[in-house]
Design a protein around this motif. Structure first.
Motif, PDB file in Angstrom:
ATOM      1  N   ALA A  18       0.851  -1.195   0.000  1.00 39.76           N
ATOM      2  CA  ALA A  18       0.000   0.000   0.000  1.00 39.76           C
ATOM      3  C   ALA A  18       0.883   1.240   0.000  1.00 39.76           C
ATOM      4  CB  ALA A  18      -0.917   0.010   1.217  1.00 39.76           C
ATOM      5  N   ILE A  19       0.554   2.185  -0.867  1.00 42.32           N
ATOM      6  CA  ILE A  19       1.181   3.501  -0.881  1.00 42.32           C
ATOM      7  C   ILE A  19       0.119   4.499  -0.452  1.00 42.32           C
ATOM      8  CG2 ILE A  19       2.313   5.271  -2.279  1.00 42.32           C
ATOM      9  CD1 ILE A  19       3.319   3.019  -4.106  1.00 42.32           C
ATOM     10  N   VAL A  20       0.390   5.212   0.620  1.00 46.68           N
ATOM     11  CA  VAL A  20      -0.607   6.093   1.233  1.00 46.68           C
ATOM     12  C   VAL A  20      -0.128   7.535   1.137  1.00 46.68           C
ATOM     13  CG1 VAL A  20      -1.915   6.605   3.324  1.00 46.68           C
ATOM     14  CG2 VAL A  20      -1.204   4.246   2.840  1.00 46.68           C
ATOM     15  N   GLY A  21      -0.973   8.405   0.623  1.00 45.88           N
ATOM     16  CA  GLY A  21      -0.691   9.835   0.594  1.00 45.88           C
ATOM     17  C   GLY A  21      -1.723  10.589   1.400  1.00 45.88           C
ATOM     18  N   GLY A  22      -1.396  11.812   1.750  1.00 44.73           N
ATOM     19  CA  GLY A  22      -2.395  12.666   2.387  1.00 44.73           C
ATOM     20  C   GLY A  22      -2.697  12.342   3.824  1.00 44.73           C
ATOM     21  N   THR A  23      -1.844  11.610   4.508  1.00 40.54           N
ATOM     22  CA  THR A  23      -2.042  11.446   5.949  1.00 40.54           C
ATOM     23  C   THR A  23      -2.083  12.821   6.595  1.00 40.54           C
ATOM     24  OG1 THR A  23      -1.032   9.254   6.025  1.00 40.54           O
ATOM     25  CG2 THR A  23      -1.011  10.515   8.065  1.00 40.54           C
ATOM     26  N   HIS A  24      -1.236  13.717   6.101  1.00 41.39           N
ATOM     27  CA  HIS A  24      -1.316  15.143   6.432  1.00 41.39           C
ATOM     28  C   HIS A  24      -1.711  15.878   5.157  1.00 41.39           C
ATOM     29  CE1 HIS A  24       1.705  14.098   9.812  1.00 41.39           C
ATOM     30  NE2 HIS A  24       0.476  14.156  10.301  1.00 41.39           N
ATOM     31  N   GLY A  25      -2.844  16.560   5.205  1.00 44.96           N
ATOM     32  CA  GLY A  25      -3.467  17.060   3.988  1.00 44.96           C
ATOM     33  C   GLY A  25      -2.729  18.157   3.274  1.00 44.96           C
ATOM     34  N   ASN A  26      -1.805  18.849   3.955  1.00 50.98           N
ATOM     35  CA  ASN A  26      -1.079  19.942   3.305  1.00 50.98           C
ATOM     36  C   ASN A  26       0.329  19.542   2.877  1.00 50.98           C
ATOM     37  OD1 ASN A  26       0.069  19.750   5.824  1.00 50.98           O
ATOM     38  ND2 ASN A  26      -0.325  21.865   6.446  1.00 50.98           N
ATOM     39  N   GLU A  27       0.634  18.256   2.952  1.00 51.27           N
ATOM     40  CA  GLU A  27       1.945  17.764   2.505  1.00 51.27           C
ATOM     41  C   GLU A  27       1.798  17.345   1.042  1.00 51.27           C
ATOM     42  OE1 GLU A  27       3.384  14.998   5.451  1.00 51.27           O
ATOM     43  OE2 GLU A  27       3.335  16.524   7.018  1.00 51.27           O
ATOM     44  N   ASN A 121       5.786  14.947   3.739  1.00 50.70           N
ATOM     45  CA  ASN A 121       6.711  16.045   3.494  1.00 50.70           C
ATOM     46  C   ASN A 121       6.971  16.757   4.812  1.00 50.70           C
ATOM     47  OD1 ASN A 121       4.638  17.069   0.700  1.00 50.70           O
ATOM     48  ND2 ASN A 121       6.066  15.365   0.823  1.00 50.70           N
ATOM     49  N   THR A 122       8.116  17.403   4.896  1.00 54.94           N
ATOM     50  CA  THR A 122       8.448  18.213   6.057  1.00 54.94           C
ATOM     51  C   THR A 122       9.021  19.534   5.576  1.00 54.94           C
ATOM     52  OG1 THR A 122       9.906  18.408   8.001  1.00 54.94           O
ATOM     53  CG2 THR A 122      10.662  16.981   6.220  1.00 54.94           C
ATOM     54  N   THR A 123       8.809  20.586   6.347  1.00 53.57           N
ATOM     55  CA  THR A 123       9.430  21.870   6.019  1.00 53.57           C
ATOM     56  C   THR A 123      10.902  21.879   6.425  1.00 53.57           C
ATOM     57  OG1 THR A 123       8.740  22.870   8.118  1.00 53.57           O
ATOM     58  CG2 THR A 123       7.247  23.109   6.237  1.00 53.57           C
ATOM     59  N   SER A 124      11.345  20.860   7.144  1.00 53.38           N
ATOM     60  CA  SER A 124      12.750  20.734   7.522  1.00 53.38           C
ATOM     61  C   SER A 124      13.559  20.152   6.360  1.00 53.38           C
ATOM     62  CB  SER A 124      12.894  19.825   8.746  1.00 53.38           C
ATOM     63  OG  SER A 124      12.156  20.332   9.841  1.00 53.38           O
ATOM     64  N   ALA A 125      14.862  20.393   6.406  1.00 52.85           N
ATOM     65  CA  ALA A 125      15.744  19.996   5.296  1.00 52.85           C
ATOM     66  C   ALA A 125      16.270  18.579   5.486  1.00 52.85           C
ATOM     67  CB  ALA A 125      16.899  20.987   5.177  1.00 52.85           C
ATOM     68  N   THR A 126      15.352  17.624   5.496  1.00 57.54           N
ATOM     69  CA  THR A 126      15.735  16.226   5.723  1.00 57.54           C
ATOM     70  C   THR A 126      16.228  15.528   4.464  1.00 57.54           C
ATOM     71  OG1 THR A 126      13.465  15.502   5.299  1.00 57.54           O
ATOM     72  CG2 THR A 126      14.069  15.968   7.604  1.00 57.54           C
ATOM     73  N   ASP A 127      16.012  16.142   3.283  1.00 62.09           N
ATOM     74  CA  ASP A 127      16.178  15.448   2.016  1.00 62.09           C
ATOM     75  C   ASP A 127      15.227  14.242   2.014  1.00 62.09           C
ATOM     76  OD1 ASP A 127      17.027  15.132  -0.563  1.00 62.09           O
ATOM     77  OD2 ASP A 127      19.124  14.900  -0.092  1.00 62.09           O
ATOM     78  N   ILE A 128      15.714  13.017   1.855  1.00 62.23           N
ATOM     79  CA  ILE A 128      14.806  11.863   1.829  1.00 62.23           C
ATOM     80  C   ILE A 128      15.134  10.975   3.025  1.00 62.23           C
ATOM     81  CG2 ILE A 128      14.061   9.816   0.553  1.00 62.23           C
ATOM     82  CD1 ILE A 128      14.667  11.382  -2.019  1.00 62.23           C
ATOM     83  N   ALA A 129      14.240  10.992   3.993  1.00 64.65           N
ATOM     84  CA  ALA A 129      14.425  10.225   5.223  1.00 64.65           C
ATOM     85  C   ALA A 129      13.398   9.100   5.264  1.00 64.65           C
ATOM     86  CB  ALA A 129      14.272  11.127   6.450  1.00 64.65           C
ATOM     87  N   LEU A 130      13.880   7.893   5.460  1.00 61.27           N
ATOM     88  CA  LEU A 130      13.016   6.720   5.562  1.00 61.27           C
ATOM     89  C   LEU A 130      12.935   6.336   7.029  1.00 61.27           C
ATOM     90  CD1 LEU A 130      14.518   4.681   2.575  1.00 61.27           C
ATOM     91  CD2 LEU A 130      12.727   6.438   2.509  1.00 61.27           C
ATOM     92  N   LEU A 131      11.770   6.557   7.629  1.00 57.62           N
ATOM     93  CA  LEU A 131      11.578   6.303   9.052  1.00 57.62           C
ATOM     94  C   LEU A 131      10.875   4.964   9.218  1.00 57.62           C
ATOM     95  CD1 LEU A 131      11.594   9.507   8.557  1.00 57.62           C
ATOM     96  CD2 LEU A 131      10.625   9.657  10.843  1.00 57.62           C
ATOM     97  N   MET A 132      11.398   4.130  10.113  1.00 52.77           N
ATOM     98  CA  MET A 132      10.882   2.765  10.234  1.00 52.77           C
ATOM     99  C   MET A 132      11.135   2.205  11.623  1.00 52.77           C
ATOM    100  SD  MET A 132      13.879   1.034   7.862  1.00 52.77           S
ATOM    101  CE  MET A 132      13.541   2.208   6.548  1.00 52.77           C
ATOM    102  N   ALA A 133      10.458   1.095  11.925  1.00 55.46           N
ATOM    103  CA  ALA A 133      10.625   0.434  13.215  1.00 55.46           C
ATOM    104  C   ALA A 133      12.024  -0.164  13.321  1.00 55.46           C
ATOM    105  CB  ALA A 133       9.567  -0.653  13.400  1.00 55.46           C
ATOM    106  N   PRO A 134      12.633  -0.105  14.500  1.00 57.29           N
ATOM    107  CA  PRO A 134      13.996  -0.638  14.647  1.00 57.29           C
ATOM    108  C   PRO A 134      14.120  -2.124  14.332  1.00 57.29           C
ATOM    109  CG  PRO A 134      13.382   0.721  16.540  1.00 57.29           C
ATOM    110  CD  PRO A 134      12.145   0.529  15.732  1.00 57.29           C
ATOM    111  N   ASP A 135      13.017  -2.883  14.494  1.00 54.84           N
ATOM    112  CA  ASP A 135      13.091  -4.334  14.304  1.00 54.84           C
ATOM    113  C   ASP A 135      12.612  -4.786  12.927  1.00 54.84           C
ATOM    114  OD1 ASP A 135      10.372  -3.951  14.452  1.00 54.84           O
ATOM    115  OD2 ASP A 135      10.010  -5.411  16.038  1.00 54.84           O
TER     116      ASP A 135
END
Length: 325
Positions: A18-27, A121-135
Motif C-alpha cells: 500500500a502507498i498512502v498519501g495525504g495522511t497530512h493534507g497539506n503535505e 513532506n516536512t518543512t525541515s531539510a531532511t532530504d529523503i528520510a526513511l523512518l521505520m521500526a527498529p526491528d
C-alpha cells in the motif's frame, strides 16, 4: 503484540503493498505523487503482488491543512483503535479505523498489507528520510537498496517503544517516506521526481525479491547501514515568561538536519538579538552519550507542539539481505 513475529520476513513473499498519501493534507508532494500513481496505475503495478494507492485524510487534503480535528498520524495505537469510545472521538480517529481495516487490522497476527509506504513532506531539510521500526529488517533492506540509488537517502529508526501511533505500523512492515524541505501546499519538483523514481525502484526491488523466493534463491548475506536513532529529546524555542515565542532557530542551525550539534554551538537567536547555545546538560543529553544530531529543525507543524528540533544519535544496524540483490 509481538510486532517482530508479524513482520514481513526477508525470506517471505510480498503479496500486497500500500502507498498512502495525504495522511497530512497539506503535505502536497505526497498527495500529488499518490494521485499520480492512482491515475497511472501501470507505474506501480507488478506481476507478483498487488499495489494499492489511496489518500488517507481526504478531508484535510480538501482544506489544505495538516488535519481537521487531530493529527491522523497519532491515531494508530492498537489500544486506541480497539477502544470503541476513543476510536470515534474525532474525524481523524474514525478515518483511522477505516484505514486500519484496509491495511491491517493492526490487531491481526496476519494483517492485509505486507508493506505500507506512507508519503510525507516536512518543512525541515531532511532530504529523503526513511523512518521505520527498529526491528523491521525488510524495511531496512529496502532502505539499503534506495540508499545505493540516491545519496540523499537516510534511514531513521522510530523510537523503541511498545507500539507506534503511525500509519505504517498497521501493516506487517513499512516506512514513513519523509522528504523535505517542502513548504506546505507546494510541490518541490526535484523532490517529487526523486521520490517517484525511488518508489518505482522500491517496487521493482520487491518484485525481484518475490522472484528470488519463487526460484528458491534464499542465500542471505549480512549488510550494515548507518541509522539515526531518536534520543527522545525535543528542544523548544525561546519563550517569554508567559509562554509566547521569543526567538527563532539560529541561522547557523537552519537547514542543517542530520548535522552534528556540539557543545556551545548556536541554537537560537532571540528576537532581541541574544544567542542561545547548545548545552548538553541543560538540554538533558544523558551522561556518556556520544555525538548528537539535529532533525526536524524548524518544522512548521511542530510549533504547536513546542518543538524546535529533535536530537538523534547515529549508529549502525546489521541485518540479513538477499545475497543476489
Amino acid at each position: 503484540m509481538d510486532w517482530k513475529k508479524r513482520r514481513t520476513l526477508p525470506s517471505s513473499q510480498v503479496k500486497r503493498v500500500a502507498i498512502v498519501g495525504g495522511t497530512h493534507g497539506n503535505e502536497t508532494n505526497g498527495v500529488y505523487l499518490a494521485r499520480h500513481f492512482m491515475r497511472s496505475p501501470d507505474l506501480v503495478k507488478r506481476p507478483s503482488f498487488e499495489t494499492e494507492v489511496f489518500l488517507s485524510n481526504e478531508a484535510a487534503v480538501k482544506q489544505n491543512t495538516r488535519y481537521v480535528e487531530e493529527d491522523l498520524n497519532r491515531c494508530y495505537l492498537l489500544a486506541d483503535l480497539t477502544d470503541s469510545a476513543k476510536a470515534t472521538a474525532s474525524l481523524e480517529r474514525k478515518r483511522a479505523l477505516e484505514v486500519d481495516r484496509r491495511l491491517g487490522p493492526k490487531s491481526a497476527a496476519e494483517p492485509r498489507c505486507d508493506l505500507v509506504i506512507d508519503l510525507h513532506n516536512t518543512t525541515s531539510a531532511t532530504d529523503i528520510a526513511l523512518l521505520m521500526a527498529p526491528d523491521d529488517d525488510f524495511a531496512h533492506e529496502l532502505g539499503h537498496h534506495l540508499m545505493s540509488l540516491d545519496d540523499g537517502v537516510r534511514i531513521v529508526n522510530w523510537n523503541t517503544q511498545p507500539d507506534w501511533a503511525l500509519c505504517p505500523s498497521v501493516g506487517r512492515s513499512g516506512m514513513t517516506f519523509e522528504v523535505g524541505a517542502c513548504p506546505w501546499g507546494c510541490i518541490v519538483p526535484d523532490l517529487f521526481q526523486r521520490s517517484q523514481k525511488l518508489l518505482v525502484a522500491l517496487l521493482d526491488y520487491v518484485e525481484a525479491h518475490n522472484g528470488r523466493i519463487s526460484a528458491g534463491k534464499v542465500a542471505r548475506q549480512n549488510v550494515t547501514v548507518p541509522v539515526y536513532r531518536s534520543l527522545g529529546i525535543s528542544i523548544d524555542y525561546p519563550r517569554t515568561a508567559d509562554g509566547d515565542l521569543d526567538g527563532m532557530v539560529h541561522p547557523d542551525l537552519q537547514g542543517r538536519d542530520f548535522g552534528e550539534i556540539k557543545e556551545g554551538d548556536n541554537l537560537f537567536l532571540t528576537f532581541g538579538g541574544a544567542v542561545q547555545k547548545f548545552n548538553r546538560k541543560d538540554h538533558k543529553v544523558p551522561d556518556g552519550q556520544g555525538s548528537v544530531y539535529a532533525m526536524f529543525v524548524n518544522e512548521a507543524a511542530y510549533y504547536e507542539k513546542k518543538v524546535a528540533l529533535m536530537l538523534f544519535d547515529k549508529s549502525e544496524k546489521t541485518f540479513s539481505k538477499s545475497a543476489s540483490a
